[in-house]
Every structure is written in structure tokens, then in C-alpha cells.
Design a protein around this motif. Sequence first.
Motif, PDB file in Angstrom:
ATOM      1  N   ASN A 214      -2.651   6.995   4.060  1.00 49.84           N
ATOM      2  CA  ASN A 214      -1.928   7.377   2.075  1.00 49.84           C
ATOM      3  C   ASN A 214      -2.797   6.646   1.095  1.00 49.84           C
ATOM      4  O   ASN A 214      -1.446   6.413   0.761  1.00 49.84           O
ATOM      5  CB  ASN A 214      -0.625   7.967   2.325  1.00 49.84           C
ATOM      6  CG  ASN A 214      -0.736   8.879   3.517  1.00 49.84           C
ATOM      7  OD1 ASN A 214      -1.157   9.820   4.046  1.00 49.84           O
ATOM      8  ND2 ASN A 214       0.767   8.501   4.787  1.00 49.84           N
ATOM      9  N   GLY A 215      -3.638   5.306   1.831  1.00 50.04           N
ATOM     10  CA  GLY A 215      -3.145   4.410   0.679  1.00 50.04           C
ATOM     11  C   GLY A 215      -4.977   4.213   0.079  1.00 50.04           C
ATOM     12  O   GLY A 215      -5.368   5.755  -0.057  1.00 50.04           O
ATOM     13  N   LEU A 216      -5.191   3.959  -1.303  1.00 48.83           N
ATOM     14  CA  LEU A 216      -6.193   3.851  -1.660  1.00 48.83           C
ATOM     15  C   LEU A 216      -6.376   2.677  -1.871  1.00 48.83           C
ATOM     16  O   LEU A 216      -6.108   1.261  -1.765  1.00 48.83           O
ATOM     17  CB  LEU A 216      -6.636   4.284  -3.294  1.00 48.83           C
ATOM     18  CG  LEU A 216      -5.390   5.588  -3.793  1.00 48.83           C
ATOM     19  CD1 LEU A 216      -5.194   5.378  -4.762  1.00 48.83           C
ATOM     20  CD2 LEU A 216      -6.164   6.748  -3.613  1.00 48.83           C
ATOM     21  N   ILE A 217      -8.575   2.595  -1.787  1.00 46.71           N
ATOM     22  CA  ILE A 217      -8.299   0.980  -1.789  1.00 46.71           C
ATOM     23  C   ILE A 217     -10.267   0.639  -3.288  1.00 46.71           C
ATOM     24  O   ILE A 217     -10.833   2.135  -3.326  1.00 46.71           O
ATOM     25  CB  ILE A 217      -9.182   0.424  -0.223  1.00 46.71           C
ATOM     26  CG1 ILE A 217      -9.861  -1.148  -1.055  1.00 46.71           C
ATOM     27  CG2 ILE A 217     -10.620   1.019   0.004  1.00 46.71           C
ATOM     28  CD1 ILE A 217     -10.045  -1.590   0.596  1.00 46.71           C
ATOM     29  N   THR A 218     -10.475  -0.240  -4.106  1.00 44.58           N
ATOM     30  CA  THR A 218     -10.807  -0.194  -5.344  1.00 44.58           C
ATOM     31  C   THR A 218     -11.206  -2.056  -5.177  1.00 44.58           C
ATOM     32  O   THR A 218     -10.968  -2.872  -4.154  1.00 44.58           O
ATOM     33  CB  THR A 218     -10.771  -0.131  -6.392  1.00 44.58           C
ATOM     34  OG1 THR A 218     -12.273   0.416  -7.449  1.00 44.58           O
ATOM     35  CG2 THR A 218      -9.667  -0.532  -6.704  1.00 44.58           C
ATOM     36  N   VAL A 219     -12.651  -1.930  -5.538  1.00 45.69           N
ATOM     37  CA  VAL A 219     -12.895  -3.358  -5.721  1.00 45.69           C
ATOM     38  C   VAL A 219     -14.073  -3.874  -7.256  1.00 45.69           C
ATOM     39  O   VAL A 219     -14.008  -2.671  -7.836  1.00 45.69           O
ATOM     40  CB  VAL A 219     -14.517  -3.167  -4.316  1.00 45.69           C
ATOM     41  CG1 VAL A 219     -15.845  -2.787  -4.018  1.00 45.69           C
ATOM     42  CG2 VAL A 219     -14.564  -4.985  -4.489  1.00 45.69           C
TER      43      VAL A 219
END
Length: 146
Positions: free
Chosen positions: A117-122
Motif C-alpha cells: 500500500n505504498g508509493l515510489i518515485t525517483v
Amino acid sequence: MECILVIAGKLPELDIIPGQFRQVLHNLLSNALKFSRPDTPPVITLKAERIGERSFNSPSDPNGRYYRFSLTDNGIGFEEKFADDVFKLFQRLHPKDRFEGTGIGLAITKKIIERHNGLITVRSDEGKGTSFDWILPVTQERLNGN
């Protein structure tokens, strides 16, 4: 022998599947080392802060329901226009003869974080380094399939 500096701030206890998060950290740290600059010793920083909302722009909140993590390196980086591509399965930004790898590590990392239930970005700056940011809830309502 090359010197590697890893700086880790205080990290929280979370409701996660430990083996899967070993894979996440392995993939992110491996990339930071693999894509280091040949003339610069690698410096990798890992930190976490508690936030109130499931947003990368959320301010710090000591009672928040989420944590925002950041793993930053001083490696070769890449052009920001490729930021979404690095999470695609089998996507490579560099030729195989220059850097080893299959192009699946970051796709797996994204899938594990989303499963929790998370988010990731770079964010990246070519020639200066890369920062992976991800958000996870402190507790899980339920993990898909578990």
C-alpha cells in the motif's frame, strides 16, 4: 580498495513482509553501487520521516500514518525524462556491455512497495546522482494475498 560510505538515519518499525523488504533494499543499494561514478567514492544516504498523508509533498508529522523514505546516491544519475521508465520490466537505460543487470530489479521493487500500500518515485540529475523516495503506511489494513 574503494571506500563506500553508507549513512542511515533512524529507521522505523513497520508492518511489512521482511523478506520482500530485504529485496527492496538490496535492489536499491545494488543500483546505487552499480551506477556509481568511477572517479568518486559512492555515498549512499537512507533516511525516513513520519508524515501525515500518503503524498510525497506531505509535511513531517510525528503522529502521521505514513513514513516517507529516501535513498540518495552520488552516482551517475540519468536524465529526468526517463524517471518513469526505470520501473518498467526489462527496461534498461544503459547498454548491457557497460552495466550488468536484467532490468527487473526496480520493477520488482515498485511491485513490492505497491503491494504494501505504498508509493515510489525517483528523481535524478545526470552526473550528480539519484534519489528514490517511497511512502509506506505505519500499519497495514491487509497485505494482498496475506
